[in-house]
Design an enzyme around this catalytic site. Structure first.
Site, PDB file in Angstrom:
ATOM      1  N   CYS A  65      -1.352   0.673   7.378  1.00  0.00           N
ATOM      2  CA  CYS A  65      -2.796   0.388   7.496  1.00  0.00           C
ATOM      3  C   CYS A  65      -3.197  -0.833   6.656  1.00  0.00           C
ATOM      4  O   CYS A  65      -3.334  -1.938   7.175  1.00  0.00           O
ATOM      5  CB  CYS A  65      -3.640   1.602   7.086  1.00  0.00           C
ATOM      6  SG  CYS A  65      -3.357   3.068   8.110  1.00  0.00           S
ATOM      7  N   ARG A  66      -3.391  -0.617   5.350  1.00  0.00           N
ATOM      8  CA  ARG A  66      -3.990  -1.664   4.529  1.00  0.00           C
ATOM      9  C   ARG A  66      -3.112  -2.891   4.333  1.00  0.00           C
ATOM     10  O   ARG A  66      -3.584  -4.032   4.489  1.00  0.00           O
ATOM     11  CB  ARG A  66      -4.384  -1.085   3.153  1.00  0.00           C
ATOM     12  CG  ARG A  66      -5.530  -0.102   3.225  1.00  0.00           C
ATOM     13  CD  ARG A  66      -5.662   0.678   1.951  1.00  0.00           C
ATOM     14  NE  ARG A  66      -4.526   1.596   1.776  1.00  0.00           N
ATOM     15  CZ  ARG A  66      -4.311   2.345   0.712  1.00  0.00           C
ATOM     16  NH1 ARG A  66      -5.153   2.270  -0.307  1.00  0.00           N
ATOM     17  NH2 ARG A  66      -3.273   3.161   0.659  1.00  0.00           N
ATOM     18  N   SER A  67      -1.844  -2.692   3.952  1.00  0.00           N
ATOM     19  CA  SER A  67      -1.035  -3.881   3.624  1.00  0.00           C
ATOM     20  C   SER A  67      -0.672  -4.726   4.847  1.00  0.00           C
ATOM     21  O   SER A  67      -0.675  -5.961   4.737  1.00  0.00           O
ATOM     22  CB  SER A  67       0.193  -3.532   2.773  1.00  0.00           C
ATOM     23  OG  SER A  67       1.074  -2.665   3.424  1.00  0.00           O
TER      24      SER A  67
ATOM     25  N   CYS B 262       0.865  -1.189   0.000  1.00  0.00           N
ATOM     26  CA  CYS B 262       0.000   0.000   0.000  1.00  0.00           C
ATOM     27  C   CYS B 262       0.894   1.230   0.000  1.00  0.00           C
ATOM     28  O   CYS B 262       2.080   1.143  -0.358  1.00  0.00           O
ATOM     29  CB  CYS B 262      -0.979  -0.023   1.186  1.00  0.00           C
ATOM     30  SG  CYS B 262      -0.205   0.008   2.813  1.00  0.00           S
TER      31      CYS B 262
ATOM     32  N   ASN C 188       2.312   1.412   4.359  1.00  0.00           N
ATOM     33  CA  ASN C 188       2.617   0.137   5.034  1.00  0.00           C
ATOM     34  C   ASN C 188       2.312   0.188   6.535  1.00  0.00           C
ATOM     35  O   ASN C 188       2.974  -0.473   7.338  1.00  0.00           O
ATOM     36  CB  ASN C 188       4.072  -0.306   4.799  1.00  0.00           C
ATOM     37  CG  ASN C 188       4.381  -1.746   5.216  1.00  0.00           C
ATOM     38  OD1 ASN C 188       5.506  -2.062   5.578  1.00  0.00           O
ATOM     39  ND2 ASN C 188       3.394  -2.619   5.183  1.00  0.00           N
TER      40      ASN C 188
ATOM     41  N   ASP D  49      -8.138   3.915   0.991  1.00  0.00           N
ATOM     42  CA  ASP D  49      -7.186   4.366   2.008  1.00  0.00           C
ATOM     43  C   ASP D  49      -7.959   4.863   3.243  1.00  0.00           C
ATOM     44  O   ASP D  49      -8.711   5.823   3.148  1.00  0.00           O
ATOM     45  CB  ASP D  49      -6.355   5.504   1.402  1.00  0.00           C
ATOM     46  CG  ASP D  49      -5.261   5.988   2.340  1.00  0.00           C
ATOM     47  OD1 ASP D  49      -5.296   5.642   3.540  1.00  0.00           O
ATOM     48  OD2 ASP D  49      -4.386   6.723   1.865  1.00  0.00           O
TER      49      ASP D  49
HETATM   50  P1  4NP Z   1      -1.802   2.784   4.108  1.00  0.00           P
HETATM   51  O1  4NP Z   1      -2.423   4.133   4.704  1.00  0.00           O
HETATM   52  O2  4NP Z   1      -1.252   3.134   2.737  1.00  0.00           O
HETATM   53  O3  4NP Z   1      -2.972   1.881   4.038  1.00  0.00           O
HETATM   54  O4  4NP Z   1      -0.726   2.352   5.084  1.00  0.00           O
HETATM   55  C1  4NP Z   1      -1.705   5.339   4.759  1.00  0.00           C
HETATM   56  C2  4NP Z   1      -0.798   5.547   5.769  1.00  0.00           C
HETATM   57  C3  4NP Z   1      -0.113   6.745   5.839  1.00  0.00           C
HETATM   58  C4  4NP Z   1      -0.340   7.729   4.894  1.00  0.00           C
HETATM   59  C5  4NP Z   1      -1.237   7.503   3.873  1.00  0.00           C
HETATM   60  C6  4NP Z   1      -1.922   6.308   3.802  1.00  0.00           C
HETATM   61  N1  4NP Z   1       0.344   8.976   4.987  1.00  0.00           N
HETATM   62  O5  4NP Z   1       0.057   9.853   4.164  1.00  0.00           O
HETATM   63  O6  4NP Z   1       1.198   9.131   5.857  1.00  0.00           O
END
Ligand code: 4NP
Length: 158
Positions: free
Chosen positions: A16-18, A11, A14, A126
């Protein structure tokens, strides 16, 4: 015996989703008695070394999956030779992976929801800037995706 397959979920951050997808696949594989190696990484570098977001950890924990020991890392070109499958959470992650992919790569790259009949091409949204409901939606998506992915590995092994 078929050989153990390896899957890298990717993602943006790294956190949240992944990592949730990694935990969901591990849990589903254990339940089915299937040997799969799961890992995760982000296309971005902001959260390297961090544990998953507390909201992601809480959602997974509510389903009996512990994410507390995971640490964020950034995806690299070398990952394309280390994994059989690299699975993007959304279409932006997929584009970033396609830019990073070496010309001759071992890994097959796809979207997670491509493994779910009727959901090909869809993204796992997201949840970072939203409320807790977003994390519940992600859990539902990664659980469905993990089941579909294991079904696809079953078919390949067949
Ligand atoms: P992820 O979520 O891609 O599912 O881990 C996010 C985590 C952090 C950010 C964006 C999305 N960020 O902008 O810091």
């Amino acid at each position: 015996m078929t050989e153990t397959r390896s899957v890298l979920f990717v993602c943006l951050g790294n956190i949240c989703r992944s990592p949730m997808a990694e935990g969901a696949l591990r849990a589903a594989a254990a339940q089915r008695g299937v040997a799969v190696t799961a890992a995760s990484a982000g296309t971005g570098a902001w959260h390297i070394g961090e544990a998953p977001d507390p909201r992601a950890q809480a959602t997974a924990a509510a389903h009996g999956v512990d994410l507390s020991q995971l640490a964020a890392r950034q995806v690299t070109a070398a990952d394309f030779d280390r994994f059989d499958l690299i699975v993007a959470m959304d279409s932006e992650n997929l584009s970033a992976l396609q830019r990073l992919a070496p010309a001759e790569a071992r890994a097959r790259v796809s979207l997670l929801l491509d493994f779910v009949p009727g959901r090909a091409g869809q993204s796992v949204g997201d949840p970072y800037y939203g409320g807790p409901a977003g994390f519940d939606r992600v859990w539902a998506d990664v659980t469905e995706g993990a089941a579909g992915l294991l079904d696809a590995l079953d078919r390949d092994a067949g």
